[in-house]
Design a protein around this motif. Structure first.
Motif, short mmCIF file in Angstrom:
data_model
loop_
_atom_site.label_atom_id
_atom_site.label_comp_id
_atom_site.label_asym_id
_atom_site.label_seq_id
_atom_site.Cartn_x
_atom_site.Cartn_y
_atom_site.Cartn_z
N ARG A 136 46.76 -35.55 17.95
CA ARG A 136 45.41 -35.70 17.83
C ARG A 136 45.42 -37.27 18.73
NH1 ARG A 136 42.92 -37.66 13.47
NH2 ARG A 136 45.23 -38.11 12.45
N LYS A 137 44.01 -37.27 19.56
CA LYS A 137 43.81 -38.42 20.17
C LYS A 137 43.07 -39.39 19.20
CE LYS A 137 43.88 -38.24 25.05
NZ LYS A 137 43.07 -38.10 26.47
N VAL A 138 43.38 -40.82 19.10
CA VAL A 138 42.81 -41.82 18.24
C VAL A 138 42.62 -42.98 19.36
CG1 VAL A 138 43.52 -40.86 16.26
CG2 VAL A 138 44.73 -42.50 17.31
N CYS A 139 41.84 -44.02 18.72
CA CYS A 139 41.62 -45.04 19.36
C CYS A 139 41.43 -46.30 18.80
CB CYS A 139 40.37 -44.88 20.75
SG CYS A 139 38.69 -44.92 20.03
N GLY A 140 41.31 -47.48 19.30
CA GLY A 140 40.84 -48.68 18.55
C GLY A 140 40.54 -49.42 19.71
N TYR A 141 39.48 -50.37 19.33
CA TYR A 141 38.87 -51.44 20.39
C TYR A 141 38.22 -52.70 19.60
CZ TYR A 141 34.94 -48.41 19.33
OH TYR A 141 33.89 -47.79 18.48
N ALA A 142 38.34 -53.91 20.44
CA ALA A 142 37.48 -54.86 19.77
C ALA A 142 36.99 -55.62 20.94
CB ALA A 142 38.61 -55.65 18.82
N LEU B 14 42.46 -46.91 14.92
CA LEU B 14 43.21 -48.05 15.09
C LEU B 14 42.64 -49.29 15.05
CD1 LEU B 14 45.12 -46.94 18.12
CD2 LEU B 14 45.88 -46.45 16.13
N ASP B 15 43.48 -50.49 14.38
CA ASP B 15 42.69 -51.66 14.03
C ASP B 15 42.99 -52.55 15.23
OD1 ASP B 15 41.63 -50.98 11.55
OD2 ASP B 15 43.36 -51.62 10.74
N VAL B 16 42.22 -53.00 15.80
CA VAL B 16 42.20 -53.92 16.80
C VAL B 16 41.42 -55.14 16.60
CG1 VAL B 16 41.93 -54.33 19.54
CG2 VAL B 16 42.54 -52.16 18.54
N MET B 17 41.98 -56.36 16.82
CA MET B 17 41.35 -57.54 16.52
C MET B 17 41.43 -58.46 17.33
SD MET B 17 42.56 -57.68 12.36
CE MET B 17 41.97 -59.47 12.34
N GLN B 18 40.63 -59.31 17.76
CA GLN B 18 40.64 -60.45 18.71
C GLN B 18 40.48 -61.85 17.87
OE1 GLN B 18 41.12 -60.07 21.57
NE2 GLN B 18 40.48 -58.01 22.38
N PHE B 19 41.34 -62.95 18.09
CA PHE B 19 41.36 -64.04 17.45
C PHE B 19 41.43 -65.03 18.53
CE2 PHE B 19 43.15 -67.84 15.67
CZ PHE B 19 42.23 -68.22 14.61
N PRO B 20 40.51 -65.97 18.63
CA PRO B 20 39.00 -65.91 17.82
C PRO B 20 37.98 -65.02 18.51
CG PRO B 20 38.95 -67.85 19.09
CD PRO B 20 40.36 -67.32 19.30
N GLU B 21 37.33 -64.57 17.78
CA GLU B 21 36.20 -63.42 18.16
C GLU B 21 35.35 -64.26 19.38
OE1 GLU B 21 34.22 -60.86 15.40
OE2 GLU B 21 36.20 -60.93 14.39
N VAL B 22 35.05 -65.48 18.91
CA VAL B 22 33.98 -66.07 20.07
C VAL B 22 35.15 -67.15 20.57
CG1 VAL B 22 32.23 -67.67 20.29
CG2 VAL B 22 31.84 -65.74 18.67
N HIS C 130 43.29 -66.92 23.57
CA HIS C 130 43.00 -66.10 22.44
C HIS C 130 44.26 -64.99 22.26
CE1 HIS C 130 41.61 -63.61 25.74
NE2 HIS C 130 41.98 -62.72 24.87
N ALA C 131 44.31 -64.45 21.07
CA ALA C 131 45.39 -63.43 20.79
C ALA C 131 44.54 -62.07 20.46
CB ALA C 131 46.10 -63.78 19.77
N THR C 132 45.27 -61.11 20.90
CA THR C 132 44.80 -59.50 20.52
C THR C 132 45.80 -58.85 19.67
OG1 THR C 132 43.77 -59.43 22.84
CG2 THR C 132 44.10 -57.34 21.59
N ALA C 133 45.33 -58.12 18.81
CA ALA C 133 46.37 -57.58 17.86
C ALA C 133 45.98 -56.02 17.75
CB ALA C 133 46.36 -58.29 16.44
N ILE C 134 47.18 -55.37 17.42
CA ILE C 134 46.66 -53.75 17.12
C ILE C 134 47.55 -53.43 15.98
CG2 ILE C 134 48.37 -53.30 18.88
CD1 ILE C 134 46.76 -50.63 19.30
N MET C 135 47.00 -52.54 15.09
CA MET C 135 47.78 -51.81 14.17
C MET C 135 47.17 -50.51 13.57
SD MET C 135 48.74 -53.71 10.40
CE MET C 135 47.22 -53.57 9.76
N SER C 136 48.27 -49.68 13.46
CA SER C 136 47.76 -48.34 12.97
C SER C 136 48.02 -48.12 11.31
CB SER C 136 48.50 -47.19 13.70
OG SER C 136 48.19 -45.99 13.16
N ASN C 137 47.08 -48.05 10.71
CA ASN C 137 47.47 -47.77 9.27
C ASN C 137 47.44 -46.29 8.88
OD1 ASN C 137 47.27 -50.44 7.92
ND2 ASN C 137 45.01 -50.50 8.59
N GLU C 138 46.98 -45.36 9.64
CA GLU C 138 46.97 -44.19 9.37
C GLU C 138 48.12 -43.49 9.42
OE1 GLU C 138 44.99 -40.14 11.55
OE2 GLU C 138 43.50 -42.04 11.20
#
Length: 162
Positions: A145-151, A40-48, A62-70
């Protein structure tokens, strides 16, 4: 003399109990996520993230985003860790019912290729200090199946509006 000994003992115990925030080594993740494929794609904006002061409060906006491409997946757990004392420590697991309010995710279902964003995932407090957090998501694929994502996100003590 006895009072002085108690004071020294108290001061020593306070110094041992202090939190060392430090910086997490690159690649270190919480034990609970080890062994779960990260897809899973997880992103923080801004990272710092630098705080702003509004009245008597500090805001790390800040904002947190998640997306599953698979594949489409169903979130089964999510939350945040804080890094201190040389390890990731669970801050909070969030109720799955909060996914809709925070991210707009209905019934925990992430559609494939659809980004979901919590635009107002802000840290708020009356003390100015920096640190590190790691947001995580654990999901199940349609085949079980279990999958994860983190940022990670780095919050600082450097005010944007001093």
């Amino acid at each position: 003399m006895r009072a002085l000994a108690y004071v020294l003992l108290l001061l020593a115990s306070l110094s041992w109990g202090q939190v060392n925030y430090g910086t997490p080594p690159e690649g270190l993740i919480p034990e609970a996520l080890e062994g779960i494929p990260q897809s899973l794609d997880v992103m923080q904006f801004p990272e710092v993230n630098h705080p702003v002061k509004i009245k008597d409060q500090y805001y790390w906006k800040h904002a947190t985003a998640i997306m599953s491409n698979e594949a489409p997946v169903k979130i089964v757990e999510y939350g945040a860790y804080l890094y201190y004392n040389d390890q990731w420590n669970l801050r909070r697991k969030y109720p799955l019912s909060d996914l809709k309010k925070s991210f707009g995710i209905k019934d925990g279902q992430l559609l494939q290729g659809q980004p979901y964003v919590w635009a107002d995932n802000w840290r708020v407090g009356d003390s100015l200090f920096g640190g590190w957090a790691l947001w995580y998501f654990i999901a199940e694929t349609p085949d079980g199946r279990k999958v994860c994502g983190y940022a990670r996100i780095h919050t600082t003590d450097q005010l944007l509006n001093p």
